[in-house]
Enzyme design. Structure first.
Site, PDB file in Angstrom:
ATOM      1  N   TRP B 100       2.916  42.527  38.851  1.00  0.00           N
ATOM      2  CA  TRP B 100       3.330  43.880  39.241  1.00  0.00           C
ATOM      3  C   TRP B 100       2.163  44.708  39.729  1.00  0.00           C
ATOM      4  O   TRP B 100       2.292  45.462  40.697  1.00  0.00           O
ATOM      5  CB  TRP B 100       4.102  44.542  38.095  1.00  0.00           C
ATOM      6  CG  TRP B 100       5.412  43.832  37.908  1.00  0.00           C
ATOM      7  CD1 TRP B 100       5.750  42.990  36.899  1.00  0.00           C
ATOM      8  CD2 TRP B 100       6.526  43.832  38.825  1.00  0.00           C
ATOM      9  NE1 TRP B 100       7.010  42.476  37.118  1.00  0.00           N
ATOM     10  CE2 TRP B 100       7.497  42.971  38.283  1.00  0.00           C
ATOM     11  CE3 TRP B 100       6.780  44.475  40.037  1.00  0.00           C
ATOM     12  CZ2 TRP B 100       8.728  42.733  38.921  1.00  0.00           C
ATOM     13  CZ3 TRP B 100       7.992  44.245  40.677  1.00  0.00           C
ATOM     14  CH2 TRP B 100       8.933  43.380  40.117  1.00  0.00           C
ATOM     15  N   ASP B 172       2.564  52.438  36.009  1.00  0.00           N
ATOM     16  CA  ASP B 172       3.866  51.785  36.112  1.00  0.00           C
ATOM     17  C   ASP B 172       4.239  51.388  34.687  1.00  0.00           C
ATOM     18  O   ASP B 172       3.664  50.461  34.118  1.00  0.00           O
ATOM     19  CB  ASP B 172       3.761  50.554  37.013  1.00  0.00           C
ATOM     20  CG  ASP B 172       5.061  49.756  37.042  1.00  0.00           C
ATOM     21  OD1 ASP B 172       6.052  50.176  36.410  1.00  0.00           O
ATOM     22  OD2 ASP B 172       5.084  48.705  37.709  1.00  0.00           O
ATOM     23  N   LYS B 196      15.225  48.402  32.127  1.00  0.00           N
ATOM     24  CA  LYS B 196      14.728  47.671  30.968  1.00  0.00           C
ATOM     25  C   LYS B 196      14.985  48.453  29.667  1.00  0.00           C
ATOM     26  O   LYS B 196      15.625  47.953  28.768  1.00  0.00           O
ATOM     27  CB  LYS B 196      13.247  47.357  31.158  1.00  0.00           C
ATOM     28  CG  LYS B 196      13.036  46.400  32.352  1.00  0.00           C
ATOM     29  CD  LYS B 196      11.629  46.413  32.877  1.00  0.00           C
ATOM     30  CE  LYS B 196      11.512  45.832  34.262  1.00  0.00           C
ATOM     31  NZ  LYS B 196      11.876  44.424  34.401  1.00  0.00           N
TER      32      LYS B 196
END
Lengths: 363, 363
Positions: B100, B172, B196
């Site tokens: 990511w 993030d 999530k």
């Protein structure tokens, strides 16, 4: 009390779709998981998104040389994405038909390297009509001509499409996708927010002809049509649950007879309301007869106090969200695909009652 | 069969949330409308989004000088939006901790006028640890330092935040927001995809300190933090239903004792699984002990055929989505806030059984 939801969007959804969603909410097809909980990479979910695309292709008769994308950000993000992908270093043409066209024009002007020309406008008469477009008005070097097929706020719609030669038409079809008789092959790009005729807000459908995909990459992968096409709308996690609801809506629409039947029903519903307005001593339409939308129908009494009274009484009687957009006032009935004909008939009865109480010769 | 959903996202949601959503699906608080059908401008919906923000502020203890945005496009769109808003004409610093972080770095590099410097990386050991950051590594003229607080795929997480002087940290936090003990005031910007720990995919939370809002407009209003703040996340129609589900999740989380209690439970769940892995003759963790994620726990046998067998048998026994990410293989248990401790205990029992059948001295 029976409630009829005239919201312009997010709008009414088909009851059978909501019932199925409710039944499956905690346990999708025996998985013991909600669709909201499914990995977008699972085969169970893969079937949903693939079926959603296949159904949309079927009901809209989308030719094979068009891609279907399930994106996010609404039409408002498309206002920037379309010029960014298709028109950097080029000229784009616009028809200015109202609030949404103006937003699309403003966004295109802000994309570096894009030249914007508004070739026609109905601003002179408060966007109450669709301006005429002659083929001579179309610069054949333009990247595209942008139209808003239906202005949700103003209540006008394109019945005939402009003749544009080799210049593709790009259309914001947010408020009348799947509810009209447009043919996909007459467009280069179609985009639409889902929250009127398709499903929950937060899902955006883009239908793009293969030869119009950007040759150069766009700086942000999420804004790059080619990246999204290559990743089949899964460059990142798409709006999985909204796509599932859209799939149920497409199924419902197909089972009812497809887009042609929707168009027939929508014309019928609109006619009932327009006939009432035409015959009314109190209510009138602010929109030119030839360009009237069949999905968003504004009407006024001509007296803003009376409009207010109507909205209050209608709301109390179960006619929800009938108030006109805050920028124009009056009333507006948004009667998309899922809106039942009984609701239009009930509204007409209510208008008649209101006339009797308030309307002696007020027109 | 009891099903436990270890999906890394979209992931398991709290059962009480899904049950309430199911109950209210066709009739939200007596309105005879689904939340999906509510106009985002209606008072009924306005209460939902305002309450969602208030609850998030409460459970995350978000200071008043931070704005909360409900956007679309996932973390992937934020990878481009953050540099576009905060760093044009400036330098940005990154820590490369895995899949990511690499995507965020690549996206920032593609924003014109942004200089990207990767100040630390754990690529040398296949992203199995969090590299150390010394204050001297932070160029005090940088617009921000970007970190990925938890790498969903690699299974590593920041426990301590780097000391950065006056340079704000942009994070993030997609895979461990609300499940850790981070303090909002230690960050300049936090962003997270909802799928999530928050709600359905298609919703993105952005928490941004007021002084970091862009001074100059961004070319696209939908990508402009200041425009989104000024319009309270309603520049256009937001992902209304996903925000409603998020609101229910925030309520659920608050009633359970808030973020601190979540963190305690998550540590407990993770400890059960890590203890098992540590003691196992068969399973091992590919991740450095100090940097192990408590939300995403990869484990392997060291034999890819045996990993495959485990995944097949686990799937059949109701342990869903336990397969590791296609880029790394092995197994991965994503055990976010909504994942029950019983599911971790059941997995541990299943691992023990698998060891007995396959594991004699294989470690």
């Amino acid at each position: 009390m029976t409630v009829y939801n005239f919201s312009a969007g997010p709008a009414i959804l088909p009851k059978p779709v909501l019932e199925q969603a409710q039944n499956e909410l905690l346990n999708y097809r025996g998985s013991e998981m909600s669709v909201m909980e499914l990995s977008h990479r699972s085969s169970l979910y893969d079937n949903i998104i693939k079926e959603a695309e296949a159904l949309l292709r079927e009901v809209m008769e989308i030719p094979d040389n068009y891609h279907v994308l399930f994106l996010q950000g609404g039409a408002s993000l498309q206002f920037s994405m379309v010029p960014l992908n298709l028109a950097v270093g080029k000229k784009v043409l616009f028809v200015n038909t109202g609030a949404w066209a103006k937003k699309a024009i403003a966004a295109a002007k802000n994309v570096a390297g894009v030249e914007v020309e508004v070739i026609a406008s109905s601003e002179d008469k408060n966007f109450s009509y669709i301006p005429e477009i002659n083929p001579e008005m179309i610069d054949q070097d333009a990247a595209y001509l942008h139209i808003t097929t239906n202005e949700t706020i103003g209540g006008i719609a394109f019945k005939e499409l402009p003749t544009t030669g080799k210049v593709p038409i790009v259309a914001d079809m947010s408020s009348n996708i799947l509810s009209n008789d447009y043919k996909v092959e007459d467009f280069g790009v179609i985009y639409a927010g889902a929250q009127k005729n398709i499903g929950p807000a937060g899902l955006t459908i883009v239908i793009i002809r293969d030869d119009l995909l950007n040759a150069e990459p766009v700086f942000a992968p999420m804004l790059d049509y080619r990246v999204q096409v290559e990743n089949e709308s899964m460059y990142n996690t798409p709006a999985t649950y909204s796509i599932y609801i859209a799939k149920l809506v497409f199924e419902w629409l197909k089972n009812l007879g497809g887009q042609a039947e929707m168009y027939r029903l929508n014309q019928l519903k609109a006619k009932i309301l327009y006939d009432k307005i035409e015959a009314s001593p109190l209510f009138k339409s602010p929109v030119s007869k030839e360009n009237r939308s069949i999905t968003n129908i504004p009407f006024i009494t001509g007296d803003s106090d009376l409009d207010k009274l109507f909205c209050i009484q209608a709301e109390a009687a179960g006619f929800k969200n009938i108030k006109g957009h805050r920028s124009v006032g009056g009333m507006r009935a948004s009667i998309y695909n899922a809106f039942p004909i009984e609701g239009v008939e009930a509204l007409v009865d209510f208008m008649t009652q209101f006339e009797l109480e308030n309307g002696n010769g007020a027109k």
